[in-house]
Write a protein that holds these residues in place. Sequence first.
Motif, PDB file in Angstrom:
ATOM      1  N   ARG A   1       0.820  -1.219   0.000  1.00 55.56           N
ATOM      2  CA  ARG A   1       0.000   0.000   0.000  1.00 55.56           C
ATOM      3  C   ARG A   1       0.850   1.265   0.000  1.00 55.56           C
ATOM      4  O   ARG A   1       0.329   2.366  -0.189  1.00 55.56           O
ATOM      5  CB  ARG A   1      -0.966  -0.019   1.175  1.00 55.56           C
TER       6      ARG A   1
ATOM      7  N   ARG B   1      -2.057  14.753  -3.324  1.00 57.86           N
ATOM      8  CA  ARG B   1      -2.626  13.413  -3.475  1.00 57.86           C
ATOM      9  C   ARG B   1      -4.120  13.406  -3.817  1.00 57.86           C
ATOM     10  O   ARG B   1      -4.771  12.366  -3.729  1.00 57.86           O
ATOM     11  CB  ARG B   1      -2.366  12.575  -2.217  1.00 57.86           C
TER      12      ARG B   1
ATOM     13  N   MET C   1      -4.870  10.992  -6.464  1.00 55.38           N
ATOM     14  CA  MET C   1      -4.896   9.580  -6.080  1.00 55.38           C
ATOM     15  C   MET C   1      -6.281   9.183  -5.609  1.00 55.38           C
ATOM     16  O   MET C   1      -6.756   8.084  -5.893  1.00 55.38           O
ATOM     17  CB  MET C   1      -3.867   9.310  -4.992  1.00 55.38           C
TER      18      MET C   1
ATOM     19  N   TRP D   1       6.423   8.098  -0.649  1.00 58.83           N
ATOM     20  CA  TRP D   1       6.357   8.282   0.816  1.00 58.83           C
ATOM     21  C   TRP D   1       7.741   8.461   1.389  1.00 58.83           C
ATOM     22  O   TRP D   1       7.913   9.064   2.450  1.00 58.83           O
ATOM     23  CB  TRP D   1       5.651   7.089   1.461  1.00 58.83           C
TER      24      TRP D   1
ATOM     25  N   MET E   1      -1.119   7.091   6.372  1.00 59.51           N
ATOM     26  CA  MET E   1      -1.767   7.186   5.077  1.00 59.51           C
ATOM     27  C   MET E   1      -0.969   6.341   4.088  1.00 59.51           C
ATOM     28  O   MET E   1       0.180   5.990   4.347  1.00 59.51           O
ATOM     29  CB  MET E   1      -1.819   8.635   4.606  1.00 59.51           C
ATOM     30  N   ASP E   2      -1.594   5.967   2.971  1.00 53.73           N
ATOM     31  CA  ASP E   2      -0.881   5.202   1.957  1.00 53.73           C
ATOM     32  C   ASP E   2      -1.474   5.525   0.590  1.00 53.73           C
ATOM     33  O   ASP E   2      -2.345   6.398   0.476  1.00 53.73           O
ATOM     34  CB  ASP E   2      -0.958   3.708   2.269  1.00 53.73           C
ATOM     35  N   ASN E   3      -1.015   4.806  -0.438  1.00 52.07           N
ATOM     36  CA  ASN E   3      -1.462   5.127  -1.798  1.00 52.07           C
ATOM     37  C   ASN E   3      -2.971   4.992  -1.942  1.00 52.07           C
ATOM     38  O   ASN E   3      -3.568   5.599  -2.827  1.00 52.07           O
ATOM     39  CB  ASN E   3      -0.771   4.209  -2.802  1.00 52.07           C
ATOM     40  N   ARG E   4      -3.576   4.172  -1.124  1.00 56.04           N
ATOM     41  CA  ARG E   4      -5.006   3.934  -1.233  1.00 56.04           C
ATOM     42  C   ARG E   4      -5.765   4.853  -0.295  1.00 56.04           C
ATOM     43  O   ARG E   4      -6.802   5.395  -0.642  1.00 56.04           O
ATOM     44  CB  ARG E   4      -5.299   2.472  -0.950  1.00 56.04           C
ATOM     45  N   PHE E   5      -5.255   5.031   0.923  1.00 55.90           N
ATOM     46  CA  PHE E   5      -5.825   6.015   1.840  1.00 55.90           C
ATOM     47  C   PHE E   5      -4.983   7.281   1.736  1.00 55.90           C
ATOM     48  O   PHE E   5      -4.286   7.665   2.663  1.00 55.90           O
ATOM     49  CB  PHE E   5      -5.853   5.480   3.271  1.00 55.90           C
ATOM     50  N   ALA E   6      -5.054   7.909   0.549  1.00 51.41           N
ATOM     51  CA  ALA E   6      -4.178   9.046   0.266  1.00 51.41           C
ATOM     52  C   ALA E   6      -4.587  10.268   1.086  1.00 51.41           C
ATOM     53  O   ALA E   6      -3.795  11.161   1.329  1.00 51.41           O
ATOM     54  CB  ALA E   6      -4.216   9.383  -1.219  1.00 51.41           C
TER      55      ALA E   6
END
Lengths: 258, 410, 741
Positions: free
Chosen positions: A46, A113, A116, A128, B49-54
């Motif tokens: 993720r 973002r 995204m 990140w 946070m991450d690419n999906r929970f941006a």
Amino acid sequence: MDTKNKKQHRYGMVIDLDKCTGCGACMVACAVENNIPPATAKATDRTGITWVRVYKFDNGLPFPQNRSAYIPVPCQQCGEHTPCVSVCPQKAVEIDAASGIVAQIPVRCLGCRYCMTACPYHTRYFNWWDPVWPAGMEKTLNPDVSPRMRGVVEKCNFCHERLQAARAKAAAAGGEEIDPKDYQPACVEACPTGAITFGDLADPDSEVSRLAQDGQAFRMLEKLGTEPKVYYRSEQAWVRQIAQREVQKPKEKEKVHG
Amino acid sequence: MDKQLLIRGVKRSPFTEFLLWIVPWVALFGLGLYAGYLCLAKGLNQTNMDNRFAFGLWIYLDLTVIALGAGAFFTGFLLYILKKDELKAVINSAVVLGLICYSGAIVVLMVDVGQPLRAWFTFWHPNIHSMLTEVTFCITCYLTVLLFEYAPLVLRNRKFRQIPSFLVFEFHLHKVMYVLAGVGTFLSFFHQGSLGGLYGVLRGRPFAFREGLGIWPSTFFLFILSAIAAGPSFILLTTWLVSKLSKKELVKREVLSLLGRISGILLMVYVFFKTIDTLVWINRTAPASGFNPFDFYSWEPFGTWLMFAEIVVCGLLPAIILLDKKRREKTAWLVPAAFLVCVGVMLNRFVFTIQTLALPTLPFDRFLSYVPSWQETATFLAVVAYGVLIYSFSFRYLPLFPQEKELRQS
Amino acid sequence: MKISRRDLFKFVGGSAVGAFLTPVPWKLIDDAAIWSQNWSWIPRPLHGEIRTKFTTCTLCPAGCGVRARCVGDQPVMLTGVVQHPVSRGALCPVGLGGHHLPYHPRRAAQPVERVQKNGKTEFAPVTLDAAVAAIAAAISDLKTGRSGGSIAVLDQQPGRSISAVYRQFLRSVPNGVYVTTPNSGGDTLNTLQGMLDKPYGPLGYDLENTRTILSFGAPLLDGWGTPGRVMEIIKAQKSLDPDKRLKIIQVEARQSRTALFADEWVAVNPGTEAALALGLAHVLIHEDLYDRDLIRRKADDFRKEDRRSYFDLVERFTPEEAAGITGVSPDRIIATARGLAQRAPAIVIGGGDPGGGPLGKEEETALAGLNLLLGSVGRVGGIVSRRDVPDGLIHSNSKAAPPTEISNVPDRSIRVLILDAAESGNVIPWALLEKKLVPQGAVVVSLSSYLTGLTRHAGYIIPAPTYLESLQDVPAPADATTASFSLSPPLMAAPAGATEPFELVRRVANATGVPFIEEAKAKTFEDHLKRRVEAIHNSKRGHIFNYSDGKTVSIAEVGSADQLWKILSEGGCWVDSKTEIKPMPNFSLLGRAQNNFERLQVAGQGRLSKAPGPVAAFGFVLMPIGWRGATGNGQLSPLMTKLYQESGLRKLSGQAEVNPETGKAFGLTDGGRAWVETEKGAMQVEVRFDAAVMPRVIEVAVGPSVEDFSTAETPGPKNALDLCNLDESCTWRVTRARVTA
Ligand SMILES: Nc1nc2c(c(=O)[nH]1)N[C@H]1C(S)=C(S)[C@@H](COP(=O)(O)OP(=O)(O)OC[C@H]3O[C@@H](n4cnc5c(=O)[nH]c(N)nc54)[C@H](O)[C@@H]3O)O[C@H]1N2
Ligand SMILES: Nc1nc2c(c(=O)[nH]1)N[C@H]1C(S)=C(S)[C@@H](COP(=O)(O)OP(=O)(O)OC[C@H]3O[C@@H](n4cnc5c(=O)[nH]c(N)nc54)[C@H](O)[C@@H]3O)O[C@H]1N2
Ligand code: SF4
Ligand code: SF4
Ligand code: SF4
Ligand code: SF4
Ligand code: SF4
Ligand SMILES: [Mo]
């Protein structure tokens, strides 16, 4: 480069899911081509960066009827109401009229973002961490692509630098148009099963147009109206149904985990 | 020093007591500053946070505080434009709250982006089609307006009043207050809307996507409505809270009732349109984009109960209470109702910011969970602490509640 | 004049306003912007002349042709050589990242010694001389009889020129053993060799002309043999008319990539492959679907008086019997057997999962027997023999130690073990080697350049130059039907601390006073290789394919050996000319060993039938799984994190999958952790539910681990292999396990 008075192209892909064995060569080739750094120790599926990600999905049946398929997902290069382009507050995403390629200009990105959250295909990746290569490995970077820095978003751009090279080659030869053979993305080149066909969808004679037309071709989440330029095809009905979201609910009710 | 700064004619707690009150908040604020520093220095890998929970806790915070902060501009609008003079009693407090909410939001945004040093490119080559551009422009402009609205308040502090040029300046500011209120109202309506638009335009997120009226998705208008409905309730709630904490009567009872009534009316209107919008979304928008709307609610823990809680429990219910004159007069009804209204708007912002990202769009994708890291949480709490501090100082040294003096004499 | 405070204010204010009318602030803003877009610590790619160079991948025995895009001398991208006669163009993901390996975070660039520092194992630098002395000392002890045991070299890519050097060296020292390992490409073929009564030349699979492949767990479509070759065959299928098309039947307990893409997937119970093979033979014999005449003429143990013949063995494995053991229905067993006979030629391939380990001798014997029974050996579209690569090095075994399969090396017998750096792509559990070492004072030397995998257990590491850094040769891969030979010329300089194995052997030989018999003829490894190329040229056989222009010319047209050398060392591949198939010798269907009848009988009951651990307590079957070339040995580009860490497309060491029903029944949670416990030990794994997994089976990936991609010195976490039960025929693919949340 002025892209105005040039023939309009619509570069796209058709990915044959019956041929994709999920080997991952495309993911490695893409990372090599586009100077994507290896994961930091803490990175996960993720927070990692892989411009094309191969997912596995199955027909939902129990063992031994269970069957799986692999589906490589690069940026779908949406052509209409391109979700990521319209939302970017500072024009760090642009759709190029000449090629139809959705451009990511990392040097302009402020890392908000928003794009995204806008992308339904989750093909955008945020840096990140600072990009770090093991000592010496930076010598192996592709000179045609500038590495990105921490805090910006990046994504598949159909190996734009290869288009640039093909254009340069054509120009050097005094030609206007590139030779399609000169513009094949790294993942397409690397795929051992020839699952990915790449070319100009605007050219009705191209292999990619022909495949995109046949009855077994489809696009993901087509009803969203984003007009992706990446098509998929399969002769297996269940693969088409699931990948097309005709089977409404994926699997049984799942509890939260991430 | 403290003595000389205190406002005349009202009673304030002894300085030591005041210190005891602020110290913990200062500590919390300090911790948040450190967390924020970590995120800026080490990068957003400090968050969960991450690419999906941006987007995460911070964006939720921004949307929520700005919705609650709407009380400021809307009170100004009612007072200066619609001439509801009773609201003079709370306008100063409202302005302070607005300033806190907006400045807080902007500071957090600066930590939230990956390259804050480039944030200003948005002004440099803006993409006028982006809701985020709209938001950025409006919020920054409105914050400036708020500063101008806050200035006279500061200048009314007795120390400053001794400086003649300040008096003059304040006097001039006062004359343009109507203009400021007008500009503020316009900007605010706009960015409250854009914040709604932010999610409504996401056709890639069928859970949030709404069809448009004109160039704006329905959420644009719904966010405005919900914000101006919640704003007065928030003012009501804070005023009540402050007077409880300070054990003083600050405004006349009917002011609170008025705020409640305004909130009630707007909320009823909101609930009406929100219901229509939801029905359209369930029956047309979502299916048209290839999704069964009830699939969205089939993932634990976000069931339909969430929708019910948001629209009925925290919408219709408080609206009915606030519109009922008899109940409105009873604080035991008024305050909880106002509280529900605020919870409702918070829930609504939660649903749009968090639930939207948790839901899968790709057929082979899974439902995602996200728990903020301590750095995110601390930064979040720092904004709360910052708010409490600004408000405490303002309450102590500035005349937030004009009626307080007379209420004390009588 | 007197400047008042007011004037000063005016001046400052005025100039401030004025400045806004000049370009200065805008310039500053823009510089700020550009500054904010450039961070000094972001690496800048090298720039320079772009060159194309060619070499051959040595990362596994497939030996794929490689086109390298270089900036100056530095390769920045590797792609396949289209039309390559052996590898047919495609590189696998391992090979695609090959140019990163010289910079691998776990690279050892100079000799190191394993030392205990305050309880922790560390690798401390040591001089080459010291390391050589240590090895020499151990060898002298053997010579003087001061200690027992043997000297062994483990070679996972036999047939290379360096292999010949090892074998000659081992011949000239006391008790030298040249050890080879199982490799999924060739196991069945090696076993088959042993069942023929005359040498029949190296064997290969004529995949291009076969109609049916019955694969027992071989990862045919996921890195097996020469991946490019297999993929070309698969791609070609669509254009063929249906009855000519290749049919792949995958017999495997797990839904491997091959099982998914096979025309048929036969999900057998773990460890029961032998029963299925014998059951199929039973049907073939009873339905008279085999070549009676051929068997009568050539098989010497089809029927015998002593009731211990192949026929008697197979007799017991009726479809019903086999079904009971394998979990495959009798009807399906019968249908499959008939299919094999009808869709001839058919090839039966064993091997097993690269992480799961070899099927086992008994299974391979049963599969080889099936091939013989089907008459698939020595025919077009079957298993055919190829000629050896002309070889100027090994003239007879009198001058070279013969290859010994690791499972045939007696336990507790190796005193000095030298691990060659080359990889087969398949995993070898340390326990398997440890078992073969003398209990005390064994010296283990690794020539690998990476502090990972088996090397972590070595006492000395004398790193050889890695891929792309040194001149290597690449013989025909195990599955090939014709001999081939190419060179892997270096594209970049090796670090000063790296030692050519050739050089190392010479030093050890000198230090121990044994003759280094190449000395006279070959001063350097290059001379050594040249003698082989010379032999190829002298043979006048075959053609040479040129990587750069894709042209093929016959050897006859290549003027001299030097010219051939030049072509090969700039990227070329020699391929032997086609020969008609040799008549095959007589054979025994049970193999030569006397007790094979009993051993197959037992193996037929399934590997778990004699596995330790009561079924009740150990309700699960642990199946270690791995991907060829990526079983945690360290020869992996850090970019492979894309497949493991950053997408979960492949499983990291310690990631496990179970069937959802089983998982729930045993109180496990999807995405949660669980303890896997066997007789050998316990480890914690990360569990995923996947309906693709057989109930009551837990598949645990053997590697790589996150540590294998980083500089972290901690030896990787406990590996599933440490839990596996190594049985006497050196397989470890199925183990009873207890799994608890
Ligand atoms: N709108 C706009 N126009 C520009 C520029 C700009 O920044 N914005 N830049 C100007 C400059 S400096 C130049 S050199 C020319 C170049 O002009 P081109 O050679 O035409 O390339 P780009 O301008 O980068 O964008 C056009 C195409 O570039 C690709 N592209 C855009 N950004 C990136 C990227 O970051 N990486 C990769 N691999 N591909 C990308 C997109 O696929 C798009 O199809 O464009 C000029 N024109
Ligand atoms: N992956 C990838 N990276 C690339 C490229 C690519 O194709 N792919 N392209 C590379 C190339 S060719 C280039 S030229 C760069 C382009 O990228 P940059 O030139 O580095 O970034 P830009 O946003 O194009 O413009 C630089 C800055 O100029 C400022 N600016 C914009 N308009 C104006 C103006 O009107 N006046 C003033 N004073 N300042 C202005 C803005 O602040 C902007 O941040 O990106 C490079 N980076
Ligand atoms: S390289 Fe080809 S086969 Fe392998 S995963 Fe990618 S698309 Fe699938
Ligand atoms: S797939 Fe996502 S990133 Fe690519 S164009 Fe569409 S919205 Fe943008
Ligand atoms: S993250 Fe970058 S590209 Fe995405 S919207 Fe924000 S500025 Fe644009
Ligand atoms: S097209 Fe290029 S950038 Fe996109 S996924 Fe393939 S290799 Fe990566
Ligand atoms: S590792 Fe083996 S299969 Fe992969 S490219 Fe190298 S030689 Fe070919
Ligand atoms: Mo440029």
